[in-house]
Scaffold this active site. Structure first.
Site, PDB file in Angstrom:
ATOM      1  N   GLY A 179       0.771  -1.247   0.000  1.00 14.83           N
ATOM      2  CA  GLY A 179       0.000   0.000   0.000  1.00 14.83           C
ATOM      3  C   GLY A 179       0.795   1.285   0.000  1.00 14.83           C
ATOM      4  O   GLY A 179       0.292   2.323   0.444  1.00 14.83           O
ATOM      5  N   ASN A 205       1.643   3.016  -2.648  1.00 14.86           N
ATOM      6  CA  ASN A 205       0.992   3.923  -3.604  1.00 14.86           C
ATOM      7  C   ASN A 205      -0.283   4.509  -3.009  1.00 14.86           C
ATOM      8  O   ASN A 205      -0.594   5.685  -3.230  1.00 14.86           O
ATOM      9  CB  ASN A 205       0.712   3.208  -4.927  1.00 14.86           C
ATOM     10  CG  ASN A 205       1.930   3.204  -5.834  1.00 14.86           C
ATOM     11  OD1 ASN A 205       2.308   4.233  -6.371  1.00 14.86           O
ATOM     12  ND2 ASN A 205       2.572   2.052  -5.953  1.00 14.86           N
ATOM     13  N   MET A 242      -3.484  -7.038  -7.134  1.00 11.24           N
ATOM     14  CA  MET A 242      -2.780  -8.113  -7.827  1.00 11.24           C
ATOM     15  C   MET A 242      -3.676  -9.240  -8.334  1.00 11.24           C
ATOM     16  O   MET A 242      -3.243 -10.378  -8.443  1.00 11.24           O
ATOM     17  CB  MET A 242      -1.697  -8.700  -6.902  1.00 11.24           C
ATOM     18  CG  MET A 242      -0.673  -7.686  -6.434  1.00 11.24           C
ATOM     19  SD  MET A 242       0.146  -6.802  -7.782  1.00 11.24           S
ATOM     20  CE  MET A 242       1.314  -8.059  -8.294  1.00 11.24           C
ATOM     21  N   ARG A 243      -4.929  -8.923  -8.641  1.00 10.56           N
ATOM     22  CA  ARG A 243      -5.836  -9.922  -9.216  1.00 10.56           C
ATOM     23  C   ARG A 243      -6.156  -9.536 -10.636  1.00 10.56           C
ATOM     24  O   ARG A 243      -6.383  -8.356 -10.928  1.00 10.56           O
ATOM     25  CB  ARG A 243      -7.184  -9.944  -8.467  1.00 10.56           C
ATOM     26  CG  ARG A 243      -7.165 -10.509  -7.104  1.00 10.56           C
ATOM     27  CD  ARG A 243      -6.985 -11.978  -7.023  1.00 10.56           C
ATOM     28  NE  ARG A 243      -8.054 -12.797  -7.582  1.00 10.56           N
ATOM     29  CZ  ARG A 243      -7.944 -14.112  -7.739  1.00 10.56           C
ATOM     30  NH1 ARG A 243      -6.823 -14.722  -7.445  1.00 10.56           N
ATOM     31  NH2 ARG A 243      -8.943 -14.820  -8.219  1.00 10.56           N
ATOM     32  N   HIS A 255       1.564   0.595 -13.209  1.00 11.74           N
ATOM     33  CA  HIS A 255       2.317  -0.621 -13.549  1.00 11.74           C
ATOM     34  C   HIS A 255       3.812  -0.287 -13.509  1.00 11.74           C
ATOM     35  O   HIS A 255       4.239   0.722 -14.070  1.00 11.74           O
ATOM     36  CB  HIS A 255       1.915  -1.102 -14.950  1.00 11.74           C
ATOM     37  CG  HIS A 255       2.636  -2.349 -15.350  1.00 11.74           C
ATOM     38  ND1 HIS A 255       2.287  -3.589 -14.866  1.00 11.74           N
ATOM     39  CD2 HIS A 255       3.697  -2.545 -16.164  1.00 11.74           C
ATOM     40  CE1 HIS A 255       3.109  -4.492 -15.364  1.00 11.74           C
ATOM     41  NE2 HIS A 255       3.976  -3.890 -16.161  1.00 11.74           N
ATOM     42  N   THR A 274      -8.087  -1.629 -19.561  1.00 11.84           N
ATOM     43  CA  THR A 274      -8.949  -2.235 -20.577  1.00 11.84           C
ATOM     44  C   THR A 274      -8.797  -3.746 -20.435  1.00 11.84           C
ATOM     45  O   THR A 274      -7.907  -4.214 -19.712  1.00 11.84           O
ATOM     46  CB  THR A 274      -8.534  -1.783 -21.999  1.00 11.84           C
ATOM     47  OG1 THR A 274      -7.214  -2.264 -22.246  1.00 11.84           O
ATOM     48  CG2 THR A 274      -8.593  -0.275 -22.167  1.00 11.84           C
ATOM     49  N   LEU A 301      -4.451  -7.080 -20.747  1.00 13.88           N
ATOM     50  CA  LEU A 301      -3.651  -6.926 -19.522  1.00 13.88           C
ATOM     51  C   LEU A 301      -2.530  -5.897 -19.706  1.00 13.88           C
ATOM     52  O   LEU A 301      -1.686  -6.057 -20.598  1.00 13.88           O
ATOM     53  CB  LEU A 301      -3.058  -8.289 -19.111  1.00 13.88           C
ATOM     54  CG  LEU A 301      -2.233  -8.266 -17.822  1.00 13.88           C
ATOM     55  CD1 LEU A 301      -3.104  -8.013 -16.604  1.00 13.88           C
ATOM     56  CD2 LEU A 301      -1.441  -9.554 -17.666  1.00 13.88           C
TER      57      LEU A 301
HETATM   58  C1  GRF Z   1       3.772  -1.246  -7.288  1.00 21.02           C
HETATM   59  O1  GRF Z   1       5.064  -1.472  -7.774  1.00 21.02           O
HETATM   60  C2  GRF Z   1       2.801  -1.057  -8.418  1.00 21.02           C
HETATM   61  O2  GRF Z   1       3.366  -0.476  -9.546  1.00 21.02           O
HETATM   62  C3  GRF Z   1       2.401  -2.477  -8.740  1.00 21.02           C
HETATM   63  O3  GRF Z   1       2.354  -3.136  -7.508  1.00 21.02           O
HETATM   64  C4  GRF Z   1       3.215  -2.476  -6.579  1.00 21.02           C
HETATM   65  C5  GRF Z   1       2.372  -2.106  -5.411  1.00 21.02           C
HETATM   66  O4  GRF Z   1       3.112  -1.548  -4.354  1.00 21.02           O
HETATM   67  N1  GRF Z   1       1.146  -2.500  -9.476  1.00 21.02           N
HETATM   68  P1  GRF Z   1       2.354  -0.850  -3.162  1.00 21.02           P
HETATM   69  O5  GRF Z   1       1.359  -1.871  -2.612  1.00 21.02           O
HETATM   70  O6  GRF Z   1       1.658   0.362  -3.677  1.00 21.02           O
HETATM   71  O7  GRF Z   1       3.409  -0.524  -2.159  1.00 21.02           O
END
Ligand code: GRF
Length: 231
Positions: free
Chosen positions: A15, A17, A93-94, A112, A144, A147
């Protein structure tokens, strides 16, 4: 947390981000209303981060559902109850079903960790090192059914350094993720960034290629001749 564009954030783990989005909001830089943070995994740090900022944190454990469609239906039902105008995938991540993506086709952003279209899918940092690229980075894009294939909105790149490991490279990229994700979400919240399921636009102009984070240009060494001029 009231007064901005209603959003729901989907997470699966750490988490950071999400934290960057919450911090931008706390600074007054992100005009959104965090309606909920939803995780498909129980007990993850992202849920604690939501709690700490007073945002409703919910778990919909994918393991409790027989198949992807059943999980996505439960997720959609919960999301719709919060009435978001934007769904933010922050380390979610799903893989989502096409039906789910269609339902939110004009209002779902993902981050990403690669310079898309390079290295879609998982293990992007390892693959970038194996490929020997000079620069690597992160991309914010609309989601979209393809993937990691939706229109790229904003990209930040970093140099790959001699001696980099997956961890050191990931950390360098992550720092940039935390800058560009809140920026792209802000553009959407301000109505500057739009998507109709086919075309992404910024300030009304079609985004044929992603915007490059201006910091990329600043961290490039100046060419010899302009360095002379600057000195
Ligand atoms: C990040 O590297 C993001 O780009 C990818 O998954 C990771 C998530 O990290 N989709 P966090 O959970 O935000 O620390």
């Amino acid at each position: 947390m009231k007064g901005g564009l209603p959003i729901v954030v989907l997470v699966s783990g750490r988490g950071t981000n999400l934290e960057a989005l919450l911090a931008a909001h706390a600074r007054g830089d992100l005009p959104v209303d965090f309606r909920a943070v939803i995780s498909n995994r129980p007990g993850v740090t992202a849920l604690d981060r939501a709690d700490a900022h007073g945002v409703a944190a919910q778990v919909i454990d994918h393991k409790a559902y027989g198949d992807r469609a059943a999980f996505d239906a439960a997720l959609a039902e919960t999301i719709d109850r919060h009435g978001p105008a934007l769904i933010v995938l922050a380390g979610f991540m799903r893989i989502l079903t096409d039906g789910f993506i269609e339902r939110y086709r004009d209002r779902m952003l993902n981050i990403h960790p690669s310079l898309l279209p390079d290295f879609r899918g998982l293990h992007t940092h390892r693959r970038a090192l194996e490929a020997g690229v000079e620069r690597h980075g992160a991309t914010v894009h609309f989601v979209t059914p393809e993937l990691d294939g939706g229109p790229a909105v904003l990209q930040a790149s970093v140099p790959v350094r001699a001696g980099d490991t997956e961890e050191t490279l990931a950390a360098r990229v992550l720092e940039r993720e935390h800058r560009i994700f809140p920026l792209a979400v802000r553009w959407f919240a301000q109505g500057r960034l739009t998507f109709d399921g086919r075309t992404a636009r910024l300030d009304g102009a079609k985004l044929a290629a992603p915007i490059i984070d201006p910091h990329d240009i600043e961290d490039e060494p100046l060419p010899e001749e302009s360095r002379d001029r600057v000195d």
